[in-house]
Structure formats: structure tokens, C-alpha cells
Motif scaffolding. Structure first.
Motif, PDB file in Angstrom:
ATOM      1  N   TYR A  91       0.996  -1.179  -0.024  1.00 32.96           N
ATOM      2  CA  TYR A  91       0.045  -0.007   0.013  1.00 32.96           C
ATOM      3  C   TYR A  91       1.008   1.266   0.096  1.00 32.96           C
ATOM      4  O   TYR A  91       0.640   2.300  -0.781  1.00 32.96           O
ATOM      5  N   GLN A  92       1.839   1.270   0.785  1.00 30.12           N
ATOM      6  CA  GLN A  92       2.704   2.597   0.878  1.00 30.12           C
ATOM      7  C   GLN A  92       3.367   2.568  -0.294  1.00 30.12           C
ATOM      8  O   GLN A  92       3.821   4.061  -0.811  1.00 30.12           O
ATOM      9  N   ILE A  93       4.155   1.610  -0.934  1.00 32.38           N
ATOM     10  CA  ILE A  93       4.838   1.893  -2.082  1.00 32.38           C
ATOM     11  C   ILE A  93       4.053   2.536  -3.272  1.00 32.38           C
ATOM     12  O   ILE A  93       4.288   3.169  -3.931  1.00 32.38           O
ATOM     13  N   GLY A  94       2.841   1.816  -3.298  1.00 32.44           N
ATOM     14  CA  GLY A  94       2.011   2.098  -4.242  1.00 32.44           C
ATOM     15  C   GLY A  94       1.388   3.746  -4.252  1.00 32.44           C
ATOM     16  O   GLY A  94       1.284   4.367  -5.134  1.00 32.44           O
ATOM     17  N   GLN A  97       4.326   5.770  -5.408  1.00 25.42           N
ATOM     18  CA  GLN A  97       4.449   5.627  -6.817  1.00 25.42           C
ATOM     19  C   GLN A  97       3.537   6.615  -7.304  1.00 25.42           C
ATOM     20  O   GLN A  97       3.835   7.292  -8.504  1.00 25.42           O
ATOM     21  N   GLY A  98       2.248   6.574  -7.100  1.00 35.49           N
ATOM     22  CA  GLY A  98       1.290   7.323  -7.616  1.00 35.49           C
ATOM     23  C   GLY A  98       1.581   9.080  -7.488  1.00 35.49           C
ATOM     24  O   GLY A  98       1.467   9.739  -8.231  1.00 35.49           O
ATOM     25  N   ALA A 100       4.537  10.105  -7.093  1.00 31.24           N
ATOM     26  CA  ALA A 100       5.818  10.380  -7.668  1.00 31.24           C
ATOM     27  C   ALA A 100       5.494  10.636  -9.343  1.00 31.24           C
ATOM     28  O   ALA A 100       6.160  11.432  -9.745  1.00 31.24           O
ATOM     29  N   HIS A 101       4.766   9.928  -9.540  1.00 31.66           N
ATOM     30  CA  HIS A 101       4.149   9.905 -11.087  1.00 31.66           C
ATOM     31  C   HIS A 101       3.829  11.371 -11.408  1.00 31.66           C
ATOM     32  O   HIS A 101       4.139  11.728 -12.455  1.00 31.66           O
ATOM     33  N   ALA A 102       2.762  11.764 -10.402  1.00 36.88           N
ATOM     34  CA  ALA A 102       2.522  12.972 -10.686  1.00 36.88           C
ATOM     35  C   ALA A 102       3.423  14.125 -10.439  1.00 36.88           C
ATOM     36  O   ALA A 102       3.227  15.286 -11.133  1.00 36.88           O
ATOM     37  N   ALA A 103       4.545  13.870  -9.871  1.00 36.65           N
ATOM     38  CA  ALA A 103       5.592  14.704  -9.637  1.00 36.65           C
ATOM     39  C   ALA A 103       6.626  14.847 -10.777  1.00 36.65           C
ATOM     40  O   ALA A 103       7.416  15.619 -10.823  1.00 36.65           O
ATOM     41  N   GLY A 104       6.305  13.935 -11.634  1.00 29.90           N
ATOM     42  CA  GLY A 104       7.352  13.826 -12.796  1.00 29.90           C
ATOM     43  C   GLY A 104       8.470  12.871 -12.363  1.00 29.90           C
ATOM     44  O   GLY A 104       9.407  12.963 -13.354  1.00 29.90           O
ATOM     45  N   THR A 105       8.564  12.093 -11.483  1.00 30.51           N
ATOM     46  CA  THR A 105       9.500  11.319 -11.081  1.00 30.51           C
ATOM     47  C   THR A 105       9.305   9.814 -10.897  1.00 30.51           C
ATOM     48  O   THR A 105       8.029   9.358 -11.038  1.00 30.51           O
ATOM     49  N   ARG A 106      10.022   9.186 -10.411  1.00 28.44           N
ATOM     50  CA  ARG A 106       9.515   7.612 -10.130  1.00 28.44           C
ATOM     51  C   ARG A 106      10.382   7.022  -8.705  1.00 28.44           C
ATOM     52  O   ARG A 106      11.259   7.744  -8.451  1.00 28.44           O
ATOM     53  N   VAL A 107       9.789   5.839  -8.232  1.00 20.52           N
ATOM     54  CA  VAL A 107      10.349   5.404  -6.944  1.00 20.52           C
ATOM     55  C   VAL A 107      11.153   4.295  -7.447  1.00 20.52           C
ATOM     56  O   VAL A 107      10.841   3.633  -8.222  1.00 20.52           O
ATOM     57  N   THR A 108      12.355   4.243  -7.147  1.00 19.09           N
ATOM     58  CA  THR A 108      13.440   3.505  -7.499  1.00 19.09           C
ATOM     59  C   THR A 108      14.210   2.697  -6.540  1.00 19.09           C
ATOM     60  O   THR A 108      14.581   1.432  -6.692  1.00 19.09           O
ATOM     61  N   TYR A 109      13.599   2.763  -5.215  1.00 21.05           N
ATOM     62  CA  TYR A 109      14.144   1.952  -3.937  1.00 21.05           C
ATOM     63  C   TYR A 109      13.225   2.025  -3.001  1.00 21.05           C
ATOM     64  O   TYR A 109      12.237   3.007  -2.948  1.00 21.05           O
TER      65      TYR A 109
END
Length: 253
Positions: A91-94, A97-98, A100-109
Motif C-alpha cells: 500500500y505504501q509503495i503504491g 508511486q502514484g 511520484a508519477h504526478a510529480a514527474g519522477t519515479r520510485v526506484t528503491y
């Protein structure tokens, strides 16, 4: 061969009117940001703001997952059932991720926080729950783990990329483990001393333990806690000491 190291900090931990740390200042120093996911700290708007600021500075982003413990800031031990822990981490990672996508970046770890971090370093059942959750979401996500802990091997055996981590602002035992926060002197505050300790870590792979002996610590990332007193000054001192010695500070991700 150029030496390099990652410098990370726990960010996005403000909650409503409660301000924690100085994210903007830290993001000008660190190469990776462990961003709270709302379970131990952080609110959606604040987390999104931190993610946007990290993206603007080219700072890598990780999910700072935790036990559901806002009151205790995620630093209270919990005996969470496996089904709950796996779902909580997913739940927390997801959620991050959402955002981060809206911010123009992504979760890598993924870097667990507080009591969860310390527990899974040695508790195989909870460790495997966290590992399973990461693999269920995205097996390419790296896991940041305490250098020298059993978790490193458990996660590697499960196919995860593991980044071993050292702590700039924490004291170490002769065995290379962290001194409990309940003990006097567990948290370090002298920026110059901390910077020299981390430079020695990168140069020699050792840190001076509380008894004066040298503990071997092999790490690819160094953490400065964003909520510590003088955190920005400490992080800046560490980065300056490293770069002055020719060490390149860059994201492991």
C-alpha cells in the motif's frame, strides 16, 4: 578508479501544521530522498511537494515504508501479522508511486523506517514479508538495508538488489551494529566529527565504535537523519568532506 557513494536522508515527514526537518535544504545536499508514505509521518500534499522538489534537483526517490504508527513516529516495535505487513508495505509503495508519477519522477528503491528497519534487519519472518511485498509490486526496486545485517543476504537470495547503508549520525557497537537510541550517546551531533567518520568509512570501510575499536562497515549509501538537530549542517559537512577527498556523491539508483 573514481570512488563514489550515495548520501540519503529521510524526508517528507511533516504532517499538517507539524513541521519536521528542512526538506528544501536537504535536497540541495543529498543524492537520494527516502520519502515518507503516510504511515509514520507525512501528509499527501507535503509528500507531493517533497517529490516535486526532489525531481527538480535530480535527487533519486525511495519509499520510506513503516509500521502504522503516527503517534510514535514509527519507532515503536510492532508484532504485525504477515498478511497485514505485506499489504501495508504494498500500500505504501503504491501510494508513493502514484504521487511520484504526478510529480514527474519515479520510485526506484525502498528503505524501511525506524522500528521496521531495525526489526527486519534480524527478524527473518518480518524481513521476508517486506521482501515479498517489494517483489509483489516491482522486483526491480532496490532495498536499502543495514550494512552487515542478515537482511542483506535474505534479500539478495530472494533476487532483490540490496544497498548496504551506514548512518552518519549514529554511534556503532564493536560488532558493527547501531547503538540503541535508548542508550546515551547513540545519536551524534558534532558535524566535523561525523564528517571525518564518514570519510574514514569510505576510505577504509571502518567506523570507530563506542569502545574505541574499529568496526568494519561496508556501505554503498550513507544516511543523515532529516529530523536530527543540525541535520542540514551535518549533511553539508559530510558531503564537503567526501568531495574534498575526491569522492563522487551520486544516487546508487
Amino acid at each position: 578508479m573514481t570512488r563514489h557513494i550515495d548520501l540519503n536522508s529521510d524526508l517528507g515527514e511533516s504532517l499538517g501544521a507539524w513541521r519536521m526537518g528542512d526538506d528544501d535544504a536537504m535536497l540541495d545536499i543529498v543524492s537520494s530522498a527516502n520519502v515518507a508514505c503516510g504511515f509514520h509521518a507525512g501528509d499527501p500534499a507535503g509528500i507531493l511537494g517533497t517529490l516535486k522538489a526532489a525531481h527538480a534537483r535530480g535527487v533519486a526517490v525511495g519509499a520510506h515504508v513503516a509500521y502504522p504508527d503516527l503517534v510514535g513516529f514509527g519507532r515503536r516495535n510492532m508484532d504485525v501479522a504477515s498478511s497485514d505487513l505485506v499489504a501495508d508495505v504494498i500500500y505504501q509503495i503504491g501510494a508513493l508511486q502514484g504521487l511520484a508519477h504526478a510529480a514527474g519522477t519515479r520510485v526506484t528503491y525502498v528503505k524501511p523506517h525506524g522500528a521496521l528497519y531495525n526489526t527486519i534487519a534480524h527478524d527473518e519472518r518480518q524481513a521476508r514479508d517486506v521482501i515479498a511485498a517489494i517483489r509483489a509490486v516491482d522486483g526491480s526496486l532496490a532495498l536499502v538495508a543495514l550494512a552487515g545485517s542478515p537482511l542483506v543476504q535474505w534479500a539478495q537470495d530472494a533476487g532483490l538488489r540490496v544497498i548496504a547503508e551506514a548512518f552518519a549520525d549514529r554511534a556503532y557497537t564493536p560488532q558493527g551494529t547501531l547503538v540503541s537510541r535508548r542508550e546515551k550517546g547513540a545519536v551524534l551531533h558534532d558535524s566535523a566529527l561525523v564528517a571525518q567518520r564518514m570519510l574514514r568509512l569510505v576510505r577504509e570501510g571502518v567506523v570507530e565504535a563506542v569502545d574505541g575499536s574499529l568496526a568494519r562497515v561496508q556501505a554503498q549509501s550513507i544516511c543523515v537523519h532529516g529530523d536530527s538537530a543540525g541535520a542540514v549542517e551535518m549533511a553539508r559537512a559530510v558531503r564537503m568532506a567526501l568531495e574534498s577527498d575526491g569522492v563522487v556523491v551520486r544516487p546508487f539508483a
